[in-house]
Design a protein around this motif. Sequence first.
Motif, PDB file in Angstrom:
ATOM      1  N   ARG A 137       2.964   5.867  -5.822  1.00 46.65           N
ATOM      2  CA  ARG A 137       2.657   5.947  -7.254  1.00 46.65           C
ATOM      3  C   ARG A 137       1.530   6.949  -7.507  1.00 46.65           C
ATOM      4  O   ARG A 137       1.598   7.754  -8.434  1.00 46.65           O
ATOM      5  N   LEU A 138       0.498   6.893  -6.673  1.00 45.43           N
ATOM      6  CA  LEU A 138      -0.625   7.819  -6.832  1.00 45.43           C
ATOM      7  C   LEU A 138      -0.176   9.267  -6.659  1.00 45.43           C
ATOM      8  O   LEU A 138      -0.625  10.159  -7.377  1.00 45.43           O
ATOM      9  N   LEU A 139       0.722   9.478  -5.708  1.00 45.31           N
ATOM     10  CA  LEU A 139       1.183  10.840  -5.433  1.00 45.31           C
ATOM     11  C   LEU A 139       1.939  11.411  -6.637  1.00 45.31           C
ATOM     12  O   LEU A 139       1.953  12.627  -6.838  1.00 45.31           O
ATOM     13  N   HIS A 156       0.834  -1.214   0.000  1.00 42.15           N
ATOM     14  CA  HIS A 156       0.000   0.000   0.000  1.00 42.15           C
ATOM     15  C   HIS A 156       0.866   1.261   0.000  1.00 42.15           C
ATOM     16  O   HIS A 156       0.505   2.272  -0.622  1.00 42.15           O
ATOM     17  N   VAL A 157       2.002   1.198   0.689  1.00 44.23           N
ATOM     18  CA  VAL A 157       2.927   2.336   0.683  1.00 44.23           C
ATOM     19  C   VAL A 157       3.411   2.613  -0.738  1.00 44.23           C
ATOM     20  O   VAL A 157       3.448   3.768  -1.191  1.00 44.23           O
ATOM     21  N   ARG A 163     -10.170   9.958  -5.303  1.00 46.51           N
ATOM     22  CA  ARG A 163     -11.010   8.808  -4.958  1.00 46.51           C
ATOM     23  C   ARG A 163     -10.172   7.537  -4.764  1.00 46.51           C
ATOM     24  O   ARG A 163     -10.476   6.693  -3.919  1.00 46.51           O
ATOM     25  N   LYS A 164      -9.122   7.391  -5.564  1.00 45.41           N
ATOM     26  CA  LYS A 164      -8.238   6.234  -5.383  1.00 45.41           C
ATOM     27  C   LYS A 164      -7.548   6.302  -4.027  1.00 45.41           C
ATOM     28  O   LYS A 164      -7.382   5.283  -3.348  1.00 45.41           O
ATOM     29  N   PHE A 165      -7.149   7.506  -3.635  1.00 46.87           N
ATOM     30  CA  PHE A 165      -6.530   7.672  -2.317  1.00 46.87           C
ATOM     31  C   PHE A 165      -7.523   7.338  -1.211  1.00 46.87           C
ATOM     32  O   PHE A 165      -7.161   6.749  -0.186  1.00 46.87           O
ATOM     33  N   ASP A 166      -8.781   7.732  -1.377  1.00 48.39           N
ATOM     34  CA  ASP A 166      -9.802   7.409  -0.374  1.00 48.39           C
ATOM     35  C   ASP A 166      -9.886   5.911  -0.147  1.00 48.39           C
ATOM     36  O   ASP A 166      -9.936   5.432   0.998  1.00 48.39           O
ATOM     37  N   MET A 214      -3.438  11.098   7.753  1.00 44.54           N
ATOM     38  CA  MET A 214      -3.279  11.120   6.303  1.00 44.54           C
ATOM     39  C   MET A 214      -4.637  11.090   5.600  1.00 44.54           C
ATOM     40  O   MET A 214      -4.828  11.737   4.564  1.00 44.54           O
ATOM     41  N   ARG A 215      -5.578  10.367   6.169  1.00 42.96           N
ATOM     42  CA  ARG A 215      -6.912  10.297   5.580  1.00 42.96           C
ATOM     43  C   ARG A 215      -7.564  11.684   5.541  1.00 42.96           C
ATOM     44  O   ARG A 215      -8.251  12.029   4.580  1.00 42.96           O
ATOM     45  N   GLU A 216      -7.334  12.486   6.573  1.00 48.41           N
ATOM     46  CA  GLU A 216      -7.863  13.852   6.586  1.00 48.41           C
ATOM     47  C   GLU A 216      -7.233  14.694   5.480  1.00 48.41           C
ATOM     48  O   GLU A 216      -7.921  15.484   4.815  1.00 48.41           O
ATOM     49  N   GLN A 217      -5.929  14.537   5.271  1.00 52.42           N
ATOM     50  CA  GLN A 217      -5.252  15.305   4.234  1.00 52.42           C
ATOM     51  C   GLN A 217      -5.686  14.857   2.830  1.00 52.42           C
ATOM     52  O   GLN A 217      -5.804  15.686   1.916  1.00 52.42           O
TER      53      GLN A 217
END
Length: 292
Positions: free
Chosen positions: A235-237, A229-230, A245-248, A284-287
């Motif tokens: 990669r997403l960043l 997941h890290v 939405r992928k980050f969510d 991180m979820r908040e950000q």
Amino acid sequence: MTGFAERRGAGPLGDWVWEIRAVNGKGLDLRMRLPEGIDGLEQAARAAVSARVARGNVSLSLKLSRSSEAGAIRVNAAGLAVALDAVAFVTEEAARRGFEVRQPAATDILTLRGVMETGAPPEDTGPLLVALLADLDALLDDFGAMRAAEGRALAEVINGQIARIDELARNARDAAELRRPEMEQSLRDNLARIMAGAADADPNRIAQELALLMVKADVTEELDRLVAHVAAARRLLGEAGLVGRKFDFLMQEFMREANTLCSKSGNAELTRIGLDLKTVIDQMREQVQNVE
């Protein structure tokens, strides 16, 4: 997804101020406060914002101040003609019947309905619409630039949180290795006590049950998924385009592994690391809610 921009403009028909604000949101919720009487403005403004913004609670407003002509008083020529015709008819009809009617003063005629008008005459709002939309486009440029700057700062924060999760996952792997001899000895001690208290028990079945407990307490799979997941988060960043939405979804997966790690830890140090993981993941979820 937060942002703010303001744009002022002026034209022959008046002055205006565009303003746009945005806060976090799972989807795009666009609310607009626009003046009436400008054909096509609302549809064009909605399309322009939707083409630039994909996520967030967005408020768009336009304050339009008409030129001084808008408050002027003027004579309606058509209405005046109708009023004069009516006065002439009344005067002639009264004379025919033998009545003498005093001629009305000009001020009397001006008070009749339809003779006087306030406000500007009907106008072509097409040029005004073109000027407003051009300023709206510039406003959205400013808005996008502000959000891009905020996004770069946000990326640094999230990157630091990803690095912290990676570090804690490695610490958890070390802690899990350190607890292995302790767990194995505990299982051997438990097996010896069971065998001593139950002479007729099947030693193979007991060994199988203890081995199953050992497997259930193993956190290797959870730690492997955390590391995966890290890598996915990094990669997403680095991706261009819409990744919010992928980050969510990824944050849900992070939290699931951290919760499982805590439930299977059986060790104070591993539990502490798991709780630290949950704290960082929640932050991180908040950000991530700010990521479009």
